[in-house]
Write an enzyme that holds these catalytic residues in place. Structure first.
Site, PDB file in Angstrom:
ATOM      1  N   ASP A 104       0.856  -1.184   0.000  1.00 34.51           N
ATOM      2  CA  ASP A 104       0.000   0.000   0.000  1.00 34.51           C
ATOM      3  C   ASP A 104       0.888   1.229   0.000  1.00 34.51           C
ATOM      4  O   ASP A 104       1.842   1.312   0.773  1.00 34.51           O
ATOM      5  CB  ASP A 104      -0.897  -0.004   1.241  1.00 34.51           C
ATOM      6  N   VAL A 105       0.572   2.166  -0.863  1.00 38.92           N
ATOM      7  CA  VAL A 105       1.380   3.377  -0.966  1.00 38.92           C
ATOM      8  C   VAL A 105       0.471   4.596  -0.842  1.00 38.92           C
ATOM      9  O   VAL A 105      -0.568   4.674  -1.501  1.00 38.92           O
ATOM     10  CB  VAL A 105       2.157   3.415  -2.304  1.00 38.92           C
TER      11      VAL A 105
END
Lengths: 203, 252
Positions: B130-131
Protein backbone atom coordinates in the site's frame (compact mmCIF):
# COMPACT_ATOMS: atom_id res chain seq x y z
CA UNK A 1 -15.28 -42.16 -9.62
CA UNK A 2 -12.10 -40.12 -9.90
CA UNK A 3 -9.42 -40.59 -7.28
CA UNK A 4 -7.51 -37.44 -6.43
CA UNK A 5 -4.02 -38.22 -5.17
CA UNK A 6 -3.26 -36.37 -1.93
CA UNK A 7 0.51 -36.47 -1.51
CA UNK A 8 0.53 -33.22 0.47
CA UNK A 9 0.72 -30.55 -2.26
CA UNK A 10 -2.21 -29.30 -4.19
CA UNK A 11 -5.51 -27.71 -4.24
CA UNK A 12 -7.59 -30.79 -3.73
CA UNK A 13 -10.81 -29.07 -2.79
CA UNK A 14 -10.88 -26.99 -5.96
CA UNK A 15 -10.79 -30.18 -8.00
CA UNK A 16 -13.44 -31.86 -5.88
CA UNK A 17 -15.66 -28.78 -6.22
CA UNK A 18 -15.54 -28.69 -10.00
CA UNK A 19 -15.99 -32.44 -10.45
CA UNK A 20 -19.09 -32.19 -8.27
CA UNK A 21 -20.29 -29.17 -10.25
CA UNK A 22 -20.18 -31.11 -13.53
CA UNK A 23 -21.97 -34.07 -12.03
CA UNK A 24 -18.99 -36.36 -11.46
CA UNK A 25 -17.79 -38.14 -8.37
CA UNK A 26 -14.40 -37.90 -6.78
CA UNK A 27 -12.58 -39.06 -3.71
CA UNK A 28 -9.39 -37.77 -2.17
CA UNK A 29 -7.04 -40.65 -1.44
CA UNK A 30 -4.40 -40.23 1.25
CA UNK A 31 -2.66 -43.61 1.10
CA UNK A 32 -0.93 -45.34 -1.84
CA UNK A 33 -2.77 -48.58 -0.93
CA UNK A 34 -6.05 -46.94 -1.94
CA UNK A 35 -4.90 -46.92 -5.57
CA UNK A 36 -5.61 -50.65 -5.93
CA UNK A 37 -9.19 -50.19 -7.17
CA UNK A 38 -8.66 -46.85 -8.97
CA UNK A 39 -10.51 -46.40 -12.28
CA UNK A 40 -9.38 -42.86 -12.99
CA UNK A 41 -6.81 -40.59 -11.37
CA UNK A 42 -6.00 -36.93 -11.03
CA UNK A 43 -2.52 -35.94 -9.93
CA UNK A 44 -2.74 -32.32 -8.79
CA UNK A 45 0.01 -30.17 -7.39
CA UNK A 46 1.28 -26.69 -6.86
CA UNK A 47 4.71 -25.68 -5.66
CA UNK A 48 8.30 -26.63 -6.29
CA UNK A 49 9.34 -29.71 -8.30
CA UNK A 50 11.71 -31.33 -5.78
CA UNK A 51 9.24 -30.69 -3.01
CA UNK A 52 6.62 -32.62 -4.98
CA UNK A 53 8.94 -35.53 -5.83
CA UNK A 54 10.15 -35.72 -2.24
CA UNK A 55 6.58 -35.93 -0.96
CA UNK A 56 5.76 -38.68 -3.48
CA UNK A 57 8.90 -40.59 -2.46
CA UNK A 58 8.59 -40.17 1.27
CA UNK A 59 4.95 -41.16 1.35
CA UNK A 60 5.56 -44.25 -0.74
CA UNK A 61 3.44 -43.29 -3.74
CA UNK A 62 5.83 -43.98 -6.59
CA UNK A 63 5.66 -47.79 -6.95
CA UNK A 64 1.88 -47.86 -6.59
CA UNK A 65 1.43 -44.98 -9.02
CA UNK A 66 3.69 -46.65 -11.59
CA UNK A 67 1.76 -49.89 -11.26
CA UNK A 68 -1.60 -48.13 -11.66
CA UNK A 69 -0.63 -45.88 -14.56
CA UNK A 70 2.05 -47.80 -16.48
CA UNK A 71 0.89 -51.41 -15.98
CA UNK A 72 -2.85 -51.17 -15.43
CA UNK A 73 -3.07 -48.20 -17.81
CA UNK A 74 -5.64 -46.35 -15.69
CA UNK A 75 -6.38 -42.94 -17.26
CA UNK A 76 -4.60 -40.20 -15.36
CA UNK A 77 -4.73 -36.42 -15.58
CA UNK A 78 -1.86 -34.38 -14.20
CA UNK A 79 -2.46 -30.73 -13.40
CA UNK A 80 0.20 -28.00 -13.17
CA UNK A 81 3.00 -29.37 -10.94
CA UNK A 82 1.29 -32.74 -11.33
CA UNK A 83 2.04 -32.52 -15.07
CA UNK A 84 5.64 -31.52 -14.48
CA UNK A 85 6.20 -34.41 -12.05
CA UNK A 86 5.05 -36.78 -14.82
CA UNK A 87 8.02 -35.66 -16.97
CA UNK A 88 11.59 -36.95 -16.72
CA UNK A 89 12.95 -34.06 -14.69
CA UNK A 90 12.95 -30.32 -14.26
CA UNK A 91 15.40 -27.45 -14.35
CA UNK A 92 13.74 -26.34 -11.13
CA UNK A 93 15.09 -29.30 -9.19
CA UNK A 94 17.62 -32.11 -9.07
CA UNK A 95 15.38 -35.11 -8.38
CA UNK A 96 14.22 -37.33 -11.26
CA UNK A 97 10.55 -37.08 -12.18
CA UNK A 98 8.10 -39.94 -12.67
CA UNK A 99 9.16 -40.19 -16.31
CA UNK A 100 5.70 -41.02 -17.65
CA UNK A 101 6.27 -38.60 -20.51
CA UNK A 102 9.36 -38.37 -22.67
CA UNK A 103 9.59 -34.70 -21.80
CA UNK A 104 11.71 -32.36 -19.72
CA UNK A 105 10.61 -29.29 -17.77
CA UNK A 106 12.45 -26.07 -18.53
CA UNK A 107 12.26 -22.54 -17.24
CA UNK A 108 10.75 -19.87 -19.49
CA UNK A 109 13.61 -18.27 -21.40
CA UNK A 110 12.67 -14.68 -22.13
CA UNK A 111 14.99 -11.80 -22.94
CA UNK A 112 15.60 -9.37 -20.07
CA UNK A 113 13.68 -6.60 -21.82
CA UNK A 114 10.72 -8.84 -22.65
CA UNK A 115 7.30 -7.39 -21.86
CA UNK A 116 6.29 -10.91 -20.78
CA UNK A 117 6.72 -11.55 -17.07
CA UNK A 118 7.63 -14.74 -15.24
CA UNK A 119 5.66 -16.41 -13.69
CA UNK A 120 3.26 -16.66 -16.60
CA UNK A 121 0.15 -15.84 -14.64
CA UNK A 122 -3.26 -15.43 -16.16
CA UNK A 123 -5.56 -16.63 -18.91
CA UNK A 124 -4.26 -17.81 -22.22
CA UNK A 125 -5.75 -19.30 -25.36
CA UNK A 126 -4.64 -22.79 -26.40
CA UNK A 127 -4.04 -24.39 -29.78
CA UNK A 128 -5.13 -28.00 -30.22
CA UNK A 129 -2.25 -29.91 -31.81
CA UNK A 130 -3.86 -33.30 -32.44
CA UNK A 131 -7.21 -35.05 -32.27
CA UNK A 132 -7.76 -36.29 -28.74
CA UNK A 133 -10.59 -37.21 -26.37
CA UNK A 134 -9.95 -34.33 -23.96
CA UNK A 135 -10.50 -31.18 -25.96
CA UNK A 136 -11.98 -30.50 -29.38
CA UNK A 137 -10.67 -28.19 -32.03
CA UNK A 138 -13.07 -25.25 -32.10
CA UNK A 139 -13.52 -21.96 -33.87
CA UNK A 140 -14.21 -20.33 -30.53
CA UNK A 141 -11.22 -19.31 -28.45
CA UNK A 142 -10.64 -21.80 -25.63
CA UNK A 143 -8.86 -20.24 -22.71
CA UNK A 144 -7.44 -21.53 -19.48
CA UNK A 145 -5.81 -20.20 -16.34
CA UNK A 146 -2.04 -20.61 -16.07
CA UNK A 147 0.31 -20.00 -13.15
CA UNK A 148 3.83 -21.26 -13.76
CA UNK A 149 7.47 -20.38 -14.37
CA UNK A 150 8.47 -23.69 -15.98
CA UNK A 151 6.97 -25.58 -18.91
CA UNK A 152 7.37 -29.01 -20.45
CA UNK A 153 9.35 -29.65 -23.63
CA UNK A 154 8.29 -32.88 -25.37
CA UNK A 155 11.02 -34.93 -27.03
CA UNK A 156 8.36 -36.65 -29.09
CA UNK A 157 6.25 -34.07 -30.95
CA UNK A 158 3.45 -36.66 -31.15
CA UNK A 159 2.89 -36.20 -27.40
CA UNK A 160 2.14 -32.53 -27.72
CA UNK A 161 -1.58 -31.99 -27.12
CA UNK A 162 -1.97 -28.24 -26.64
CA UNK A 163 0.25 -25.22 -26.94
CA UNK A 164 -0.06 -21.61 -25.84
CA UNK A 165 2.08 -18.54 -26.43
CA UNK A 166 3.88 -16.57 -23.74
CA UNK A 167 6.79 -14.85 -25.41
CA UNK A 168 7.02 -18.00 -27.54
CA UNK A 169 4.93 -21.09 -28.17
CA UNK A 170 5.21 -23.65 -25.37
CA UNK A 171 3.58 -26.97 -24.49
CA UNK A 172 0.39 -26.41 -22.52
CA UNK A 173 -0.78 -30.02 -22.38
CA UNK A 174 0.68 -33.46 -23.07
CA UNK A 175 -0.91 -36.76 -24.02
CA UNK A 176 0.64 -40.20 -24.25
CA UNK A 177 -1.49 -43.37 -24.22
CA UNK A 178 -3.57 -43.27 -21.00
CA UNK A 179 -1.70 -40.25 -19.63
CA UNK A 180 -3.00 -36.70 -19.97
CA UNK A 181 -1.60 -33.59 -18.36
CA UNK A 182 -2.22 -29.87 -18.45
CA UNK A 183 0.05 -27.07 -17.35
CA UNK A 184 -3.00 -24.88 -16.72
CA UNK A 185 -5.67 -25.30 -14.07
CA UNK A 186 -8.87 -26.66 -15.63
CA UNK A 187 -10.49 -26.54 -12.18
CA UNK A 188 -10.08 -22.75 -12.25
CA UNK A 189 -10.96 -22.12 -15.89
CA UNK A 190 -14.73 -21.63 -15.82
CA UNK A 191 -16.71 -23.52 -18.50
CA UNK A 192 -13.58 -24.28 -20.54
CA UNK A 193 -12.17 -26.31 -17.67
CA UNK A 194 -15.55 -27.90 -16.98
CA UNK A 195 -15.72 -29.13 -20.59
CA UNK A 196 -12.23 -30.57 -20.42
CA UNK A 197 -12.94 -32.40 -17.17
CA UNK A 198 -16.27 -33.69 -18.49
CA UNK A 199 -14.32 -35.21 -21.37
CA UNK A 200 -11.82 -36.73 -18.98
CA UNK A 201 -14.67 -38.29 -16.98
CA UNK A 202 -16.07 -39.72 -20.23
CA UNK A 203 -12.79 -41.42 -21.28
CA UNK B 1 -6.89 -13.01 -26.55
CA UNK B 2 -7.01 -11.03 -23.33
CA UNK B 3 -3.49 -10.69 -21.96
CA UNK B 4 -4.26 -8.64 -18.89
CA UNK B 5 -6.41 -9.76 -16.03
CA UNK B 6 -9.16 -7.62 -14.57
CA UNK B 7 -9.77 -8.66 -10.98
CA UNK B 8 -12.64 -7.65 -8.71
CA UNK B 9 -11.32 -7.04 -5.21
CA UNK B 10 -13.76 -7.71 -2.40
CA UNK B 11 -13.22 -6.42 1.12
CA UNK B 12 -14.38 -8.49 4.01
CA UNK B 13 -15.27 -7.06 7.40
CA UNK B 14 -16.79 -9.26 10.11
CA UNK B 15 -18.15 -11.65 7.50
CA UNK B 16 -19.83 -9.00 5.34
CA UNK B 17 -18.64 -7.24 2.22
CA UNK B 18 -17.71 -3.59 2.50
CA UNK B 19 -16.14 -0.96 0.31
CA UNK B 20 -13.85 1.67 1.76
CA UNK B 21 -12.82 5.11 0.55
CA UNK B 22 -9.13 5.92 1.05
CA UNK B 23 -9.00 2.91 3.40
CA UNK B 24 -11.72 4.43 5.66
CA UNK B 25 -15.52 4.69 5.89
CA UNK B 26 -16.38 1.07 5.13
CA UNK B 27 -19.79 0.94 3.46
CA UNK B 28 -21.70 -2.35 3.62
CA UNK B 29 -22.28 -3.72 0.14
CA UNK B 30 -23.78 -7.11 0.85
CA UNK B 31 -23.40 -10.80 1.41
CA UNK B 32 -20.06 -12.13 0.13
CA UNK B 33 -21.32 -15.52 -1.07
CA UNK B 34 -23.99 -13.88 -3.19
CA UNK B 35 -21.44 -11.48 -4.69
CA UNK B 36 -19.00 -14.29 -5.43
CA UNK B 37 -21.73 -16.29 -7.18
CA UNK B 38 -22.54 -13.33 -9.39
CA UNK B 39 -18.88 -12.75 -10.25
CA UNK B 40 -18.49 -16.45 -11.02
CA UNK B 41 -21.47 -16.34 -13.40
CA UNK B 42 -19.94 -13.34 -15.10
CA UNK B 43 -16.78 -15.41 -15.71
CA UNK B 44 -14.41 -12.95 -14.09
CA UNK B 45 -10.70 -13.55 -14.72
CA UNK B 46 -9.87 -13.91 -11.08
CA UNK B 47 -11.13 -12.79 -7.69
CA UNK B 48 -9.36 -11.29 -4.71
CA UNK B 49 -10.80 -11.26 -1.20
CA UNK B 50 -9.10 -9.20 1.48
CA UNK B 51 -10.18 -9.32 5.11
CA UNK B 52 -9.47 -5.76 6.21
CA UNK B 53 -9.93 -6.32 9.93
CA UNK B 54 -8.17 -9.67 10.49
CA UNK B 55 -4.69 -8.20 10.99
CA UNK B 56 -5.89 -5.04 12.69
CA UNK B 57 -7.86 -7.03 15.27
CA UNK B 58 -5.30 -9.87 15.35
CA UNK B 59 -7.88 -12.41 14.23
CA UNK B 60 -7.48 -15.68 12.35
CA UNK B 61 -8.73 -15.87 8.78
CA UNK B 62 -12.38 -16.96 8.70
CA UNK B 63 -11.67 -20.44 7.28
CA UNK B 64 -15.29 -21.60 7.16
CA UNK B 65 -16.32 -18.62 5.08
CA UNK B 66 -13.25 -18.82 2.86
CA UNK B 67 -13.93 -22.47 2.13
CA UNK B 68 -17.46 -21.52 1.08
CA UNK B 69 -16.04 -18.83 -1.23
CA UNK B 70 -13.67 -21.31 -2.82
CA UNK B 71 -16.45 -23.79 -3.48
CA UNK B 72 -18.29 -21.11 -5.52
CA UNK B 73 -15.24 -19.98 -7.48
CA UNK B 74 -14.39 -21.72 -10.73
CA UNK B 75 -11.68 -19.19 -11.32
CA UNK B 76 -8.61 -18.37 -9.28
CA UNK B 77 -9.18 -16.93 -5.86
CA UNK B 78 -6.64 -15.11 -3.76
CA UNK B 79 -7.08 -14.30 -0.10
CA UNK B 80 -5.32 -11.84 2.17
CA UNK B 81 -5.83 -10.84 5.77
CA UNK B 82 -4.38 -12.06 9.05
CA UNK B 83 -1.92 -14.61 7.61
CA UNK B 84 1.16 -14.96 9.82
CA UNK B 85 2.22 -18.61 9.72
CA UNK B 86 2.92 -21.55 7.42
CA UNK B 87 0.11 -23.50 9.11
CA UNK B 88 -2.44 -20.83 8.31
CA UNK B 89 -1.26 -20.77 4.70
CA UNK B 90 -1.54 -24.55 4.51
CA UNK B 91 -5.10 -24.36 5.80
CA UNK B 92 -6.01 -21.70 3.26
CA UNK B 93 -4.53 -23.67 0.36
CA UNK B 94 -6.41 -26.73 1.58
CA UNK B 95 -9.65 -24.73 1.57
CA UNK B 96 -9.24 -24.06 -2.13
CA UNK B 97 -7.42 -20.74 -2.22
CA UNK B 98 -4.92 -20.45 -5.11
CA UNK B 99 -2.87 -17.57 -3.88
CA UNK B 100 -2.32 -15.94 -0.56
CA UNK B 101 -1.62 -12.30 -0.10
CA UNK B 102 0.67 -10.99 2.63
CA UNK B 103 1.39 -7.59 4.05
CA UNK B 104 1.23 -6.96 7.81
CA UNK B 105 3.20 -10.06 8.82
CA UNK B 106 6.03 -9.37 6.38
CA UNK B 107 6.50 -5.59 6.52
CA UNK B 108 9.39 -5.95 8.96
CA UNK B 109 10.56 -9.43 8.10
CA UNK B 110 10.18 -11.13 4.74
CA UNK B 111 11.22 -14.60 5.93
CA UNK B 112 7.60 -15.80 5.77
CA UNK B 113 7.61 -15.00 2.05
CA UNK B 114 10.82 -17.01 1.68
CA UNK B 115 9.41 -20.01 3.51
CA UNK B 116 6.03 -19.96 1.81
CA UNK B 117 7.41 -19.61 -1.68
CA UNK B 118 9.95 -22.39 -1.10
CA UNK B 119 7.09 -24.72 -0.30
CA UNK B 120 4.24 -23.52 -2.51
CA UNK B 121 6.13 -21.87 -5.33
CA UNK B 122 6.39 -18.13 -5.73
CA UNK B 123 3.39 -17.93 -8.04
CA UNK B 124 1.11 -18.72 -5.09
CA UNK B 125 2.54 -15.99 -2.88
CA UNK B 126 1.57 -12.37 -3.38
CA UNK B 127 2.79 -9.39 -1.44
CA UNK B 128 0.47 -6.43 -1.16
CA UNK B 129 2.05 -3.00 -1.02
CA UNK B 130 0.00 0.00 0.00
CA UNK B 131 1.38 3.38 -0.97
CA UNK B 132 0.09 6.73 0.25
CA UNK B 133 1.34 10.07 -1.01
CA UNK B 134 2.40 12.61 1.64
CA UNK B 135 1.53 16.34 1.55
CA UNK B 136 4.37 16.88 -0.88
CA UNK B 137 2.92 14.24 -3.17
CA UNK B 138 5.77 11.80 -2.49
CA UNK B 139 4.75 8.15 -2.43
CA UNK B 140 5.36 6.45 0.94
CA UNK B 141 4.93 2.87 2.04
CA UNK B 142 1.83 2.56 4.23
CA UNK B 143 0.96 -0.14 6.76
CA UNK B 144 -2.73 -0.87 6.38
CA UNK B 145 -3.10 -2.50 9.82
CA UNK B 146 -1.67 0.45 11.78
CA UNK B 147 -2.17 3.37 9.40
CA UNK B 148 1.50 4.27 9.85
CA UNK B 149 4.36 4.58 7.43
CA UNK B 150 7.01 1.95 8.23
CA UNK B 151 9.83 4.25 7.10
CA UNK B 152 11.13 1.99 4.35
CA UNK B 153 11.22 3.18 0.75
CA UNK B 154 8.28 1.51 -1.01
CA UNK B 155 10.31 0.55 -4.06
CA UNK B 156 13.01 -1.03 -1.87
CA UNK B 157 10.42 -3.04 0.02
CA UNK B 158 8.83 -4.14 -3.25
CA UNK B 159 12.12 -5.38 -4.70
CA UNK B 160 13.03 -7.11 -1.43
CA UNK B 161 9.67 -8.85 -1.47
CA UNK B 162 10.32 -10.15 -4.99
CA UNK B 163 13.79 -11.29 -3.97
CA UNK B 164 12.24 -13.16 -1.03
CA UNK B 165 9.97 -15.01 -3.46
CA UNK B 166 6.81 -12.98 -4.05
CA UNK B 167 5.41 -14.07 -7.41
CA UNK B 168 3.23 -11.04 -7.85
CA UNK B 169 2.94 -7.57 -6.35
CA UNK B 170 -0.39 -5.95 -5.54
CA UNK B 171 0.17 -2.21 -5.59
CA UNK B 172 -2.59 -0.22 -3.96
CA UNK B 173 -2.72 3.57 -4.16
CA UNK B 174 -4.34 4.43 -0.82
CA UNK B 175 -5.36 7.97 -1.87
CA UNK B 176 -7.30 6.59 -4.83
CA UNK B 177 -9.06 3.75 -2.99
CA UNK B 178 -12.82 3.83 -3.55
CA UNK B 179 -12.71 7.23 -5.30
CA UNK B 180 -13.26 5.92 -8.84
CA UNK B 181 -11.40 9.03 -10.01
CA UNK B 182 -8.63 7.33 -11.92
CA UNK B 183 -5.61 5.26 -10.99
CA UNK B 184 -2.18 6.53 -9.92
CA UNK B 185 -0.55 6.01 -13.30
CA UNK B 186 2.78 7.52 -12.25
CA UNK B 187 3.05 5.08 -9.35
CA UNK B 188 2.21 2.15 -11.62
CA UNK B 189 4.84 3.25 -14.14
CA UNK B 190 7.49 3.51 -11.45
CA UNK B 191 6.72 0.03 -10.16
CA UNK B 192 6.40 -1.65 -13.56
CA UNK B 193 9.74 -0.21 -14.68
CA UNK B 194 11.66 -2.08 -11.99
CA UNK B 195 9.55 -5.23 -11.49
CA UNK B 196 10.30 -8.58 -13.08
CA UNK B 197 7.15 -10.25 -11.75
CA UNK B 198 3.53 -9.41 -12.61
CA UNK B 199 2.13 -6.21 -11.14
CA UNK B 200 -1.51 -5.91 -10.09
CA UNK B 201 -2.53 -2.27 -9.86
CA UNK B 202 -5.35 -1.32 -7.49
CA UNK B 203 -7.00 1.92 -6.44
CA UNK B 204 -9.11 4.45 -8.26
CA UNK B 205 -10.49 2.61 -11.29
CA UNK B 206 -13.83 4.16 -12.21
CA UNK B 207 -14.02 3.38 -15.91
CA UNK B 208 -12.68 1.06 -18.57
CA UNK B 209 -10.43 3.91 -19.69
CA UNK B 210 -8.83 3.94 -16.22
CA UNK B 211 -8.13 0.23 -16.50
CA UNK B 212 -6.61 0.74 -19.92
CA UNK B 213 -4.41 3.55 -18.58
CA UNK B 214 -3.05 1.27 -15.85
CA UNK B 215 -2.27 -1.46 -18.36
CA UNK B 216 -0.60 1.03 -20.67
CA UNK B 217 1.49 2.14 -17.70
CA UNK B 218 2.79 -1.41 -17.32
CA UNK B 219 0.38 -3.25 -15.02
CA UNK B 220 -0.06 -6.96 -15.80
CA UNK B 221 -3.46 -6.91 -14.16
CA UNK B 222 -5.84 -4.36 -12.76
CA UNK B 223 -7.96 -4.86 -9.70
CA UNK B 224 -10.92 -2.76 -8.62
CA UNK B 225 -13.54 -2.73 -5.93
CA UNK B 226 -15.93 0.21 -6.16
CA UNK B 227 -16.03 0.09 -9.96
CA UNK B 228 -17.52 -3.41 -9.86
CA UNK B 229 -19.90 -2.95 -6.93
CA UNK B 230 -21.23 0.60 -7.23
CA UNK B 231 -23.42 2.13 -9.89
CA UNK B 232 -24.24 5.78 -10.53
CA UNK B 233 -23.42 8.99 -8.66
CA UNK B 234 -25.13 7.82 -5.46
CA UNK B 235 -23.06 4.67 -5.33
CA UNK B 236 -26.00 2.27 -5.38
CA UNK B 237 -24.81 -1.29 -4.91
CA UNK B 238 -24.93 -3.22 -8.18
CA UNK B 239 -22.45 -5.90 -9.13
CA UNK B 240 -21.17 -5.57 -12.70
CA UNK B 241 -18.27 -6.83 -14.75
CA UNK B 242 -17.39 -6.02 -18.37
CA UNK B 243 -18.07 -8.61 -21.04
CA UNK B 244 -15.06 -10.64 -22.18
CA UNK B 245 -15.19 -9.22 -25.72
CA UNK B 246 -15.30 -5.70 -24.35
CA UNK B 247 -12.15 -6.36 -22.36
CA UNK B 248 -10.41 -7.98 -25.32
CA UNK B 249 -11.20 -4.93 -27.43
CA UNK B 250 -9.96 -2.64 -24.71
CA UNK B 251 -6.81 -4.47 -23.66
CA UNK B 252 -6.35 -7.28 -26.19
Amino acid sequence: MIYIVNYGLGNLNSIRNIVKKIGGESKIIDEPGELSDAKKLILPGIGAFDHGMRFLNERGWIDELNKTVLEKKIPVLGICLGMQLMCRGSEEGVLPGLGWFDADVKRFQLPANSPFKIPHMGWNAVQVKKDNPLIEKKEEEQRFYFVHSYHAVCNNPQDELLTAVHGYEFTAAIHHENRYATQFHPEKSHRFGMDLLKHFIAI
Amino acid sequence: MLKHRVIPCLLLRNGGLVKTTRFADPKYVGDPINAIRIFNDKEVDELMVLDITASKEKKEPNYTLIEQFASECFMPLSYGGGIKTMEQAQRLFNSGIEKICLQTAVLNDLSLVNNLSAKWGSSSILVSIDVKRNWLGQPKLYAAATGKSPGIKWTDFMLEAVKAGAGEIILNAVDRDGTMKGMDVELIKEAAKILSVPLVAVGGAGSLADIKAAVDAGASAVSAGAFFVFQGPHRAVLITYPKYNELVQLLG
